[in-house]
Enzyme design. Structure first.
Site, PDB file in Angstrom:
ATOM      1  N   HIS A   1       5.150  -0.659   3.358  1.00  9.91           N
ATOM      2  CA  HIS A   1       3.791  -1.595   3.068  1.00  9.91           C
ATOM      3  C   HIS A   1       3.152  -1.157   1.684  1.00  9.91           C
ATOM      4  O   HIS A   1       2.262  -1.756   1.600  1.00  9.91           O
ATOM      5  CB  HIS A   1       3.086  -1.604   4.197  1.00  9.91           C
ATOM      6  CG  HIS A   1       3.249  -2.194   5.428  1.00  9.91           C
ATOM      7  ND1 HIS A   1       3.507  -3.255   6.078  1.00  9.91           N
ATOM      8  CD2 HIS A   1       4.383  -1.451   6.437  1.00  9.91           C
ATOM      9  CE1 HIS A   1       3.928  -3.720   7.061  1.00  9.91           C
ATOM     10  NE2 HIS A   1       4.381  -2.538   7.682  1.00  9.91           N
TER      11      HIS A   1
ATOM     12  N   LYS B   1     -11.426  -7.545   2.656  1.00 15.47           N
ATOM     13  CA  LYS B   1     -10.350  -6.484   2.686  1.00 15.47           C
ATOM     14  C   LYS B   1     -10.894  -5.249   2.532  1.00 15.47           C
ATOM     15  O   LYS B   1     -12.216  -5.149   2.226  1.00 15.47           O
ATOM     16  CB  LYS B   1      -9.465  -6.964   1.752  1.00 15.47           C
ATOM     17  CG  LYS B   1     -10.058  -6.917   0.097  1.00 15.47           C
ATOM     18  CD  LYS B   1      -8.973  -7.426  -0.898  1.00 15.47           C
ATOM     19  CE  LYS B   1      -8.863  -8.880  -0.862  1.00 15.47           C
ATOM     20  NZ  LYS B   1      -7.492  -9.069  -0.808  1.00 15.47           N
ATOM     21  N   ARG B   2     -10.011  -4.189   3.000  1.00 16.06           N
ATOM     22  CA  ARG B   2     -10.536  -2.850   2.737  1.00 16.06           C
ATOM     23  C   ARG B   2     -11.017  -2.539   1.323  1.00 16.06           C
ATOM     24  O   ARG B   2     -10.369  -3.301   0.375  1.00 16.06           O
ATOM     25  CB  ARG B   2      -9.475  -1.817   3.044  1.00 16.06           C
ATOM     26  CG  ARG B   2      -8.921  -1.811   4.705  1.00 16.06           C
ATOM     27  CD  ARG B   2     -10.062  -1.233   5.281  1.00 16.06           C
ATOM     28  NE  ARG B   2     -10.514   0.120   5.083  1.00 16.06           N
ATOM     29  CZ  ARG B   2     -10.136   1.236   5.784  1.00 16.06           C
ATOM     30  NH1 ARG B   2      -9.455   0.738   6.935  1.00 16.06           N
ATOM     31  NH2 ARG B   2     -10.307   2.429   5.561  1.00 16.06           N
TER      32      ARG B   2
ATOM     33  N   LYS C   1      -7.640  -3.135  -5.335  1.00 17.57           N
ATOM     34  CA  LYS C   1      -8.134  -4.239  -4.817  1.00 17.57           C
ATOM     35  C   LYS C   1      -9.109  -5.162  -5.863  1.00 17.57           C
ATOM     36  O   LYS C   1      -9.343  -6.277  -5.764  1.00 17.57           O
ATOM     37  CB  LYS C   1      -8.436  -4.463  -3.411  1.00 17.57           C
ATOM     38  CG  LYS C   1      -7.467  -4.015  -2.540  1.00 17.57           C
ATOM     39  CD  LYS C   1      -7.730  -3.994  -0.951  1.00 17.57           C
ATOM     40  CE  LYS C   1      -6.966  -3.252   0.046  1.00 17.57           C
ATOM     41  NZ  LYS C   1      -5.674  -4.442   0.427  1.00 17.57           N
TER      42      LYS C   1
ATOM     43  N   THR D   1      -2.406 -10.357   3.521  1.00 21.79           N
ATOM     44  CA  THR D   1      -2.332 -11.524   4.514  1.00 21.79           C
ATOM     45  C   THR D   1      -3.452 -12.140   4.715  1.00 21.79           C
ATOM     46  O   THR D   1      -3.537 -13.272   5.255  1.00 21.79           O
ATOM     47  CB  THR D   1      -1.787 -10.659   6.012  1.00 21.79           C
ATOM     48  OG1 THR D   1      -2.745  -9.435   6.144  1.00 21.79           O
ATOM     49  CG2 THR D   1      -0.460 -10.316   5.845  1.00 21.79           C
TER      50      THR D   1
ATOM     51  N   LYS E   1      -4.396 -16.404   5.451  1.00 18.60           N
ATOM     52  CA  LYS E   1      -5.214 -17.079   6.499  1.00 18.60           C
ATOM     53  C   LYS E   1      -6.427 -17.846   5.859  1.00 18.60           C
ATOM     54  O   LYS E   1      -6.609 -18.908   6.052  1.00 18.60           O
ATOM     55  CB  LYS E   1      -6.216 -15.767   6.923  1.00 18.60           C
ATOM     56  CG  LYS E   1      -5.354 -14.974   8.008  1.00 18.60           C
ATOM     57  CD  LYS E   1      -6.026 -13.633   8.225  1.00 18.60           C
ATOM     58  CE  LYS E   1      -5.009 -12.646   8.763  1.00 18.60           C
ATOM     59  NZ  LYS E   1      -5.439 -11.179   8.886  1.00 18.60           N
TER      60      LYS E   1
HETATM   61  C1  62N Z   1      -1.055  -3.225   3.810  1.00 14.87           C
HETATM   62  F1  62N Z   1      -2.277   6.997   7.454  1.00 14.87           F
HETATM   63  N1  62N Z   1      -1.099  -1.953   3.942  1.00 14.87           N
HETATM   64  C2  62N Z   1      -0.701  -3.641   2.316  1.00 14.87           C
HETATM   65  F2  62N Z   1      -2.481   7.023   5.555  1.00 14.87           F
HETATM   66  N2  62N Z   1      -1.801   0.157   5.106  1.00 14.87           N
HETATM   67  O1  62N Z   1      -1.731  -2.982   1.665  1.00 14.87           O
HETATM   68  C3  62N Z   1      -0.797  -4.984   2.346  1.00 14.87           C
HETATM   69  F3  62N Z   1      -0.738   6.858   6.374  1.00 14.87           F
HETATM   70  O2  62N Z   1      -0.513  -5.376   0.894  1.00 14.87           O
HETATM   71  C4  62N Z   1      -0.139  -5.691   3.235  1.00 14.87           C
HETATM   72  O3  62N Z   1      -0.082  -7.038   3.176  1.00 14.87           O
HETATM   73  C5  62N Z   1      -0.124  -5.331   4.670  1.00 14.87           C
HETATM   74  O4  62N Z   1      -0.052  -3.830   4.661  1.00 14.87           O
HETATM   75  C6  62N Z   1       0.835  -5.822   5.753  1.00 14.87           C
HETATM   76  O5  62N Z   1       2.012  -5.560   5.285  1.00 14.87           O
HETATM   77  C7  62N Z   1      -1.956  -1.179   4.932  1.00 14.87           C
HETATM   78  O6  62N Z   1      -2.627  -1.866   5.600  1.00 14.87           O
HETATM   79  C8  62N Z   1      -2.793   0.777   6.140  1.00 14.87           C
HETATM   80  O7  62N Z   1      -3.477   0.414   6.725  1.00 14.87           O
HETATM   81  C9  62N Z   1      -2.311   2.309   6.094  1.00 14.87           C
HETATM   82  C10 62N Z   1      -2.838   3.051   7.221  1.00 14.87           C
HETATM   83  C11 62N Z   1      -2.660   4.419   7.301  1.00 14.87           C
HETATM   84  C12 62N Z   1      -2.092   5.146   6.333  1.00 14.87           C
HETATM   85  C13 62N Z   1      -1.617   4.504   5.149  1.00 14.87           C
HETATM   86  C14 62N Z   1      -1.870   2.947   5.050  1.00 14.87           C
HETATM   87  C15 62N Z   1      -1.816   6.413   6.163  1.00 14.87           C
END
Ligand code: 62N
Length: 827
Positions: free
Chosen positions: A371, A562-563, A568, A670, A674
């Site tokens: 991701h 978004k975060r 971003k 995503t 939406k």
């Molecule tokens: C998102 F704990 N990623 C992408 F640190 N990650 O940024 C977005 F390991 O572009 C995509 O659309 C989406 O995924 C779905 O594919 C994302 O949300 C995390 O939340 C995340 C959580 C924990 C860690 C690393 C990343 C960690």
């Protein structure tokens, strides 16, 4: 039913009436008999619970029938392993999927209760950070609707994503004890408890046949207790399962300490065991490297794989020859990747398979989804920590690595540099386990989440692996479930669409394309605009309540939620807002488009820059909203505590969707989908799924700007933000306002780091590079908005061409290329 012996079947519950009268009876019964409530004046919460229990009753028979059908058909099954499931609220979703919306409204009306108020009583299940966690929730929704036998496995965190308060413009985190008032949707299943090992050491011994074997000895064990949540499909009788694990101390753990007379140590040990499922880590990018996080990952992996093996051996004994043909684990990022080593360990140590056979099974069973492209987000664990916590698993990883590196050496003889690059174990001051490499080596499928992302993965981060195993790599473009993100959250537009093209789109989103032919119908456009306006009024109420700012529903609603992360580029958005403010102050407001700008999202608690950006948005909002020269021309808010249930109000009300990441950095996105589905236009870069959104809707219905991913890469080393600023009068004025302290009157120097980042020639996000092009795109959007007739056409076309972005399509793609499951309908 009565059996031959004259007894009655305990599983043969009487069926329920789905009509309003049946619901009224159910609500009354649960209010008194389940909840012990005697007076109609007690808090709304019990009324919500009575309704939720009543709706839940209607899922139970289908849940049982679905399980029975899966066992009876004994088809291949898939398991979605994820440290995060960002489910949001369940009640409305269950009502929608049961097809009981009208009946529920009627029943509540008969009881003199407000539907909306009851819905809002439910806490969000916030067991995720952002896109990755919400994607898991959309996936399992679609799997249930497609009748695919897929089970979600995750952790039942006591504390989900923190609640975000904004105090004096700063983010303050509060714990989210979401289970405080109980959770109607979970069913505790202690009979399926698993025992999970930690610590100890690995040792070799001779088994009863004299064969040399390894085992994991002197471990400290923790129990994993499952809690199941029903996942209903849309009006199809299927109810799948989300199984979340809670950690608990073992009895003897406490007992041995207790017998040794150390009561306090016994209680403390119990605490350490229960820590594991206590809290979700709120980092959405770089891994924190905390041992507790590694414990969580192994806890989930071990409990889930043992649960699957338990079910396998119950039906097939210890013959694993067909296991890989009948089971598939999809790893949601590297977080559950220790599963690769855990499945090996169980097959070898517990079920006594040979290495090669175990490896053949494991590497035909695991599939990995990546991701992120950000190198700092790739998980690595220090070998010493790994070895102390999971010694037997580290042995196995070393052995996997040894045979993998032999394969690399055979393919590229003498290329030791390549072996060093590809090794699962990174050498250096501290040795590290590279989890992404373990995932690739252990899986038969590796996918990215949008076409650009998948292409960049094989050209960059995973290039060596792609050269070795090109056939493993594939793309699966993300989606969102239209049941929650349209049918439930945008009822007025859903009704209009269904009246126009029928309701087939609810399970076949591509049908929305039939809307395209309606754009020339002025009456239809008016109805479309009326729906949007109604949704904007609803959001205005929420904004007024949460932020104390009035959004005028006729203004353009310009939204970025978004975060908060530098890549971003919420900062770019703020720079545009400052530019608009500057224009208003200079009187440059001819043909002005009034705008309401909403920015929302959580910052990781340790991410200083992200928190500064929140403060900057708040301060700019403060100045803009209180300047009488500005008035209704521009409003700005930082929307606090953005979460799933907030998005259900925000997405339907958006006119303009901000998708402005530095090209090549956002894997997919995503939220962009939406917004599009709900008829917003996108202003965006050629990044992630934006590219595919623009492909679907056409360039004329999308506001494109900025460098592309290749140009961003080429810019490194030549980037000159100060030159760009100096050569752009608008940019200069924006920077002057920032630098003179106009948005930090009482706190001089407050935004020094932000200013420094914008002016740094090493700014990886290249905010300044895209400033001019962004402003131009914003001006095109503003001008387009003035022509409402044409704007509404573009809005309709965005919805019409959003069909690709359903997780129903995404899940069909996963199933066709990776899982290969047959749909199973319950009786
Ligand atoms: C998102 F704990 N990623 C992408 F640190 N990650 O940024 C977005 F390991 O572009 C995509 O659309 C989406 O995924 C779905 O594919 C994302 O949300 C995390 O939340 C995340 C959580 C924990 C860690 C690393 C990343 C960690």
């Amino acid at each position: 039913m009565t059996t031959d012996s004259g007894t009655k079947d305990i599983t043969d519950a009487p069926s329920l009436d789905k009509d309003a009268a049946g619901l009224v009876k159910g609500i009354q019964r649960h209010y008194l008999r389940t909840l012990g409530q005697h007076t109609s004046s007690t808090s709304n919460h019990y009324k919500y619970q009575a309704l939720a229990y009543t709706i839940r009753d209607h899922l139970m028979q289908n849940w049982k029938n679905t399980k029975d059908a899966y066992i009876e058909k004994d088809g291949k099954r898939a398991y979605y392993l994820s440290l995060e499931f960002l489910m949001g609220r369940a009640l409305g979703n269950a009502i929608l999927n049961l097809g009981m919306d009208d009946e529920t409204a009627d029943a509540l009306h008969q009881l003199g209760l407000s539907y909306e108020e009851k819905i809002e009583m439910e806490r969000d299940a916030g067991l995720g950070n952002g896109g990755l966690g919400r994607l898991a929730a959309c996936f399992i929704d679609s799997c249930a609707t497609l009748q695919l036998p897929v089970t979600g496995y995750g952790i039942r965190y006591e504390f989900g994503m923190f609640r975000q308060l904004i105090q004096n413009g700063y983010q303050v985190e509060e714990p989210d004890h979401w289970l405080n008032y109980g959770n109607v949707w979970e069913m505790n299943r202690p009979e399926y408890t698993q025992r999970i090992h930690f610590g100890g050491h690995s040792e070799c011994y001779h088994d009863d046949q004299g064969v040399m074997r390894c085992r994991w000895a002197d471990t400290q064990d923790v129990l994993a207790i499952p809690y199941d949540t029903p996942i209903p499909g849309f009006e199809n009788g299927t109810v799948n399962t989300l199984r979340l694990w809670k950690s608990a101390a073992t009895d003897e753990f406490n007992l041995s300490e207790f017998n040794a007379g150390d009561y306090a140590e016994a209680v403390a040990a119990k605490n350490r065991a229960e820590d594991i499922s206590m809290v979700l880590y709120p980092n959405d990018t770089s891994e924190c490297g905390k041992e507790l996080r590694l414990r969580q990952q192994y806890f989930l992996a071990s409990a889930s794989i043992k649960d699957v093996l338990r079910q396998w051996t119950e039906h097939h004994g210890v013959d694993f020859s067909h296991f890989a043909d009948k089971n598939c684990f999809q790893l949601n990022d590297t977080h559950p990747t220790i599963s690769v080593a855990e499945l090996m360990r169980l097959l070898i140590d517990e079920y006594r398979l040979e290495w090669d056979e175990a490896w053949s099974i494991t590497s035909r069973t695991m599939a990995y989804t990546n991701h992120t492209l950000l190198p700092e987000a790739l998980e690595r664990w220090p070998v010493h920590m790994f070895g102390a916590l999971l010694p037997r698993l580290l042995d196995i990883i070393y052995e996997i690595n040894a045979s993998f590196l032999t394969e690399v050496a055979d393919r590229w003889p003498g290329d030791v540099e390549r072996q060093r690059r590809m090794s699962i174990i990174e050498e250096g001051d501290v040795q590290q386990v590279r989890m992404a490499y373990l995932a690739i080596v252990g899986s038969f499928s590796v996918n990215g989440v949008a076409q650009l992302h998948s292409d960049l993965l094989v050209e960059g981060l995973f290039k060596d692996f792609h050269e070795l195993w090109p056939e493993k790599f594939n793309n699966k473009t993300n989606g969102v479930t239209q049941r929650r993100w349209m049918a439930w959250c945008n009822k007025s537009l859903s009704r209009l669409i269904s009246d126009s093209i029928g309701n087939g789109w609810v399970t076949d989103l591509a049908q929305l394309r039939h809307l395209a032919s309606r754009v020339d119908d002025a009456g239809f456009r008016q109805q479309w605009a009326d729906c949007k306006r109604e949704n904007k009024v609803r959001l205005s109420r929420l904004v007024s309540e949460k932020c104390g700012v009035d959004f005028a529903p006729d203004a353009m609603f310009d939204i970025q939620v978004k975060r908060i992360h530098e890549y971003k580029r919420q900062l770019l958005n703020v720079l545009h807002v400052i530019h608009l403010y500057d224009r208003i102050k200079r009187g440059d407001t001819e043909n002005w488009t009034p705008r309401c700008v909403l920015i929302g999202g959580k910052a990781a608690p340790g991410y200083y820059m992200a928190k500064q950006i929140i403060k900057l948005v708040s301060n700019v909002a403060q100045v803009v909203n209180n300047d009488p020269d500005v008035g209704d021309k521009l409003k700005v808010v930082f929307f606090p505590n953005y979460r799933v249930s907030a998005m259900e109000v925000i997405a339907p009300a958006a006119d303009l969707s901000e998708q402005i990441s530095t090209a090549g950095k956002e894997a997919s996105g995503t939220g962009n989908m939406k917004f599009m589905m709900n008829g917003a236009l996108t202003i965006g870069t050629l990044d992630g799924a934006n590219i595919e959104i623009r492909e679907e809707v056409g360039d004329e219905n999308f506001f494109l700007f900025g460098l592309n991913a290749e140009e961003v890469e080429a810019m490194h080393g030549h980037y000159d933000p100060n030159g760009i600023i100096a050569g752009d009068e608008d940019f200069k004025r924006v920077m002057t306002l920032l630098e003179c302290g106009h948005f930090s009157q009482f706190e001089p120097g407050l935004f020094a780091e932000i200013i420094g980042a914008i002016r740094s020639d090493r700014d990886p996000w290249m905010v300044a590079a895209d400033f001019r092009s962004y402003l131009d795109a914003q001006q095109r959007a503003a001008t387009a908005y003035l022509d409402q007739q044409s704007w509404v056409k573009m809005s309709i076309l965005n919805t019409a061409y959003s069909g690709k972005f359903s997780t129903d399509r995404t899940m069909q793609d996963y199933n066709r290329d990776i899982w290969k499951l047959s749909p199973i309908a319950p009786n």
